[in-house]
Design an enzyme around this catalytic site. Structure first.
Site, short mmCIF file in Angstrom:
data_model
loop_
_atom_site.label_atom_id
_atom_site.label_comp_id
_atom_site.label_asym_id
_atom_site.label_seq_id
_atom_site.Cartn_x
_atom_site.Cartn_y
_atom_site.Cartn_z
N GLY A 126 -30.75 -25.93 18.30
CA GLY A 126 -31.41 -24.75 17.76
C GLY A 126 -31.15 -24.52 16.29
O GLY A 126 -31.41 -23.43 15.78
N ASP A 175 -38.39 -21.98 10.05
CA ASP A 175 -37.47 -23.12 10.01
C ASP A 175 -37.77 -24.04 8.84
O ASP A 175 -36.87 -24.43 8.08
CB ASP A 175 -37.57 -23.90 11.32
CG ASP A 175 -37.13 -23.09 12.52
OD1 ASP A 175 -36.60 -21.97 12.32
OD2 ASP A 175 -37.32 -23.55 13.65
#
Length: 388
Positions: A126, A175
């Site tokens: 993650g 991200d």
């Protein structure tokens, strides 16, 4: 480290030619989870962990990939004329997806490349190993083919496009943006609706950021991640029957409570509630950090986890064990799941004098409860993607 990678590259592909090296970091999100595809705010920072790439041009259109993380796969070979998703291509679908997205935008890739990759982000943790690889590839292509007018924000957007439309995970922009645009000792306060952003110094007086890896791997493509996005999009459409909004991130908590009955399904209502409340928490958390109120920042992290667990339902037993233990420990200001969820890591703010005890006590108890070890990283905040 660079010399070791180049030596391995030459063993695989031979010596000679202009060999270039690149790096793109992973990220941890301090607060603001599942808000990036709902038009809200996020607050990630780049890590010093990341993905390294060694590259050399070819005279043909052949692409050869090798990962030091998956050495048993050997050299995976394809070409610029075969940029299609392929299960047999394994991890190379991520750089291939970025190449596909470049070409789709009219950035022509004139020749093939030999590529070596090494990443020190734990897979499935993650911490955005896939986004790191996508941004690395984007920077590599920008530099190799002289796309000087292409900004790093655009590189991030291309990486998101590749993940969405080539690899099938409907992620938001956070991200890739954090990997491309990170700044040492700063987090990025990003409005994902407009892509306006500012750097906020992360000054944690007498405290450290500690990431705990549950060692429960998540796979966002195969998980309920896309379901959550679809649920929020449906909830937004229901709210738009009453409100002139373009995203859930435009709503205050009060506005949501006044109009939430427009969302007919109780599950969708909880998903939308998280998106709205988490966005407001993120705005308050950044204000708290600016005012050096680290205690309030920590409390908002705790509230974030509760919402992700109950309203968004993206936590899991192992993560909840880690967070519950952390939140109960003296010296821990806040702790929450970070990343897409369904496993992966927690992020905690821990007083300096409590860090060793945190790692020792939580590590021991976690192994007793779940039967395997956790990993701990006391992290530094690093810069974004760069040519080495």
């Amino acid at each position: 480290m660079k010399e070791r990678f180049i030596q391995k590259f030459q063993e695989l592909y031979g010596k000679g030619g202009g060999i270039r090296a690149y790096f793109a970091p992973g990220r941890v999100n301090l607060i603001g989870e599942h808000t990036d595809y709902n038009g809200g705010h996020v607050f990630p920072c780049a890590l010093t962990l990341g993905t390294y790439g060694i590259v050399r041009d070819r005279e043909d259109r052949k692409l050869r990939f090798y990962s030091m993380n998956f050495e048993s796969l050997g050299i995976i070979e394809t070409s610029l004329d075969d940029l299609v998703p392929d299960e047999a291509a394994n991890w190379t679908n991520y750089p291939k997806g970025v190449m596909w997205a470049f070409e789709k935008r009219g950035y022509k890739l004139a020749h093939g490349m030999d590529i070596l990759i090494y990443g020190n982000i734990p897979s499935g943790s993650g911490l955005s190993s896939s986004a790191s690889l996508e941004v690395l590839t984007g920077l590599m292509l920008k530099d190799t083919f002289g796309f000087e007018n292409l900004t790093m924000v655009e590189v991030a957007l291309i990486g998101q496009d590749a993940e969405n439309n080539f690899n099938g995970c409907n992620c938001g922009i956070m991200d890739q943006f954090a990997s491309a645009m990170g700044k040492k000792d700063h987090a990025i306060f990003l409005d994902t609706n407009t892509l306006n952003y500012e750097y906020a110094p992360v000054i944690l007086k007498d405290a450290k950021i500690v990431i705990t890896n549950s060692k429960v791997k998540h796979s966002l493509v195969d998980s309920a991640y896309n379901d959550r996005r679809n649920e929020c999009e449906t909830a937004l459409k229901e709210l738009q029957a009453e409100l002139p909004i373009h995203s859930l991130g435009e709503l205050t908590q009060e506005e949501f409570e006044l109009h939430k009955e427009a969302i007919k399904d109780p599950v969708r209502q909880r998903r939308a509630k998280h998106a709205v409340y988490e966005n407001q928490r993120t705005i308050r958390a950044v204000e708290a950090l600016r005012e050096n109120d680290v205690e309030l920042f920590g409390r908002l992290m705790n509230e974030s986890h509760q919402s992700l667990k109950e309203d968004y339902q993206v936590s899991c037993r192992e993560i909840d064990i880690l967070v519950d233990m952390a939140q109960a420990m003296p010296g821990v200001l806040g702790s929450r799941i970070t990343g897409g969820g369904f496993g992966g890591c927690t992020v905690s703010i821990v007083r300096n004098d409590a860090v060793d005890g945190f790692i020792s006590q939580i590590g021991k108890t976690y192994q007793e409860k779940v039967g395997h070890e956790a990993e701990f990283y006391v992290v530094d905040i690093g810069d974004g993607a760069k040519i080495i």
